[in-house]
Design a protein around this motif. Structure first.
Motif, mmCIF file in Angstrom:
data_model
loop_
_atom_site.group_PDB
_atom_site.id
_atom_site.type_symbol
_atom_site.label_atom_id
_atom_site.label_comp_id
_atom_site.label_asym_id
_atom_site.label_seq_id
_atom_site.Cartn_x
_atom_site.Cartn_y
_atom_site.Cartn_z
ATOM 1 N N UNK A 12 2.137 4.876 3.091
ATOM 2 C CA UNK A 12 1.676 3.538 2.717
ATOM 3 C C UNK A 12 2.790 2.909 1.878
ATOM 4 N N UNK A 13 3.369 1.824 2.380
ATOM 5 C CA UNK A 13 4.438 1.194 1.605
ATOM 6 C C UNK A 13 4.661 -0.239 2.052
ATOM 7 N N UNK A 14 5.322 -0.997 1.166
ATOM 8 C CA UNK A 14 5.861 -2.290 1.557
ATOM 9 C C UNK A 14 7.246 -2.428 0.939
ATOM 10 N N UNK A 15 8.061 -3.266 1.555
ATOM 11 C CA UNK A 15 9.456 -3.358 1.145
ATOM 12 C C UNK A 15 10.072 -4.638 1.680
ATOM 13 N N UNK A 16 11.136 -5.090 1.022
ATOM 14 C CA UNK A 16 12.001 -6.093 1.638
ATOM 15 C C UNK A 16 12.789 -5.419 2.745
ATOM 16 N N UNK A 17 13.073 -6.167 3.807
ATOM 17 C CA UNK A 17 13.703 -5.577 4.981
ATOM 18 C C UNK A 17 14.820 -6.477 5.490
ATOM 19 N N UNK A 40 0.934 0.830 6.931
ATOM 20 C CA UNK A 40 -0.214 1.582 6.439
ATOM 21 C C UNK A 40 -0.666 2.590 7.482
ATOM 22 N N UNK A 41 -0.551 3.874 7.162
ATOM 23 C CA UNK A 41 -1.043 4.926 8.047
ATOM 24 C C UNK A 41 -2.558 4.923 8.095
ATOM 25 N N UNK A 106 2.918 3.683 11.997
ATOM 26 C CA UNK A 106 2.931 4.245 10.649
ATOM 27 C C UNK A 106 3.018 5.767 10.722
ATOM 28 N N UNK A 107 3.860 6.326 9.898
ATOM 29 C CA UNK A 107 4.200 7.739 10.043
ATOM 30 C C UNK A 107 3.443 8.630 9.077
ATOM 31 N N UNK A 179 5.652 2.336 -2.845
ATOM 32 C CA UNK A 179 4.782 3.281 -2.143
ATOM 33 C C UNK A 179 3.494 3.493 -2.917
ATOM 34 N N UNK A 180 2.490 4.027 -2.236
ATOM 35 C CA UNK A 180 1.222 4.297 -2.895
ATOM 36 C C UNK A 180 0.274 5.017 -1.978
ATOM 37 N N UNK A 181 -1.008 5.003 -2.347
ATOM 38 C CA UNK A 181 -2.026 5.655 -1.524
ATOM 39 C C UNK A 181 -2.683 4.626 -0.617
ATOM 40 N N UNK A 182 -3.828 4.991 -0.028
ATOM 41 C CA UNK A 182 -4.465 4.130 0.963
ATOM 42 C C UNK A 182 -4.995 2.823 0.383
#
Length: 226
Positions: A12-17, A40-41, A106-107, A179-182
């Motif tokens: 679970x993550x978000x980012x600039x890309x 999000x997995x 999502x991995x 990053x984080x949890x669900x």
């Protein structure tokens, strides 16, 4: 490298890309895109918002940008559906494309171990410095994952060799990864799958180029997580 184990990847993550797509023979995937990436997995969803500058396929003779657009790509891996909204400019109507996801889903944290990725050494990258590389192949598509000295995922690339398309490559560089949890990403971020937001937008079903089908196969057959 004997005994070396592939690192874990964030679920679970978000980012600039910053994304670069490139090829040489007219399939129109040449562009540079910058924006935000959400994965999000637990929800089996990925969303990418970006501003893209497109280039003609023959970059050697025509290096000038020929188009630009703001895009939202919402990929629902439960339904194998990508909803892509493109806004060329404020003076033009947006368009809505719907088709198969055609992307790495999502991995799971052990994804690289599950696909038997191999250690490919260390590369001194211009943005992240020394990074470990891990590689694997699926069909005619070859993947490389980059991890910095803190074992954080900072980039993944893939390239495909195809008789029809030649070489097609994609590089995805991540910055400011959170990053984080669900509970990290609310479901509202991923709302609207399969929906075009007004009647003037055309919804078109198309088939992705052949190398994207290898990615869909990965999503369906290599691993499945609830």
């Amino acid at each position: 490298c004997t005994g070396k184990v592939a690192p874990l990847v964030p679920t679970e993550f978000y980012a600039n890309m910053l994304q670069n797509k490139f090829n040489h023979n007219g399939f129109g995937v040449n562009h540079t895109c910058s924006g935000t990436y959400y994965s999000s997995l637990s929800q089996q969803m990925i969303r990418a918002d970006c501003t893209a500058a497109g280039f003609s396929s023959n970059n050697a003779s025509e290096p000038s940008p020929i188009s630009s657009a703001v895009m939202i790509s919402l990929m629902d891996f439960k339904a194998n559906l990508n909803t892509l909204v493109t806004i060329p400019s404020l003076g033009e109507d947006p368009t809505c494309w719907k088709g198969p996801t055609g992307w790495l889903p999502p991995m799971a944290p052990t994804f690289l171990r599950d696909v038997n990725a191999v250690y490919a050494g260390v590369e001194n990258t211009p943005i992240d410095g020394l990074c470990e590389k891990w590689q694997f192949a699926e069909g005619t598509t070859f993947f490389t994952f980059y991890f910095n000295r803190f074992h954080q995922l900072t980039r993944f690339d893939f390239i495909s060799q195809d008789k029809k398309q030649g070489a097609v490559g994609v590089s995805n560089q991540f910055f400011n990864v959170v990053t984080g949890n669900s509970s990290l990403l609310p479901s509202s971020i991923f709302s609207g799958s399969g929906k075009c937001f007004n009647k003037s937008v055309s919804a078109v079903q198309e088939e992705r180029p052949s190398f994207f089908r290898h990615l869909s196969k990965l999503a369906e057959n290599v691993w499945t997580h609830e």
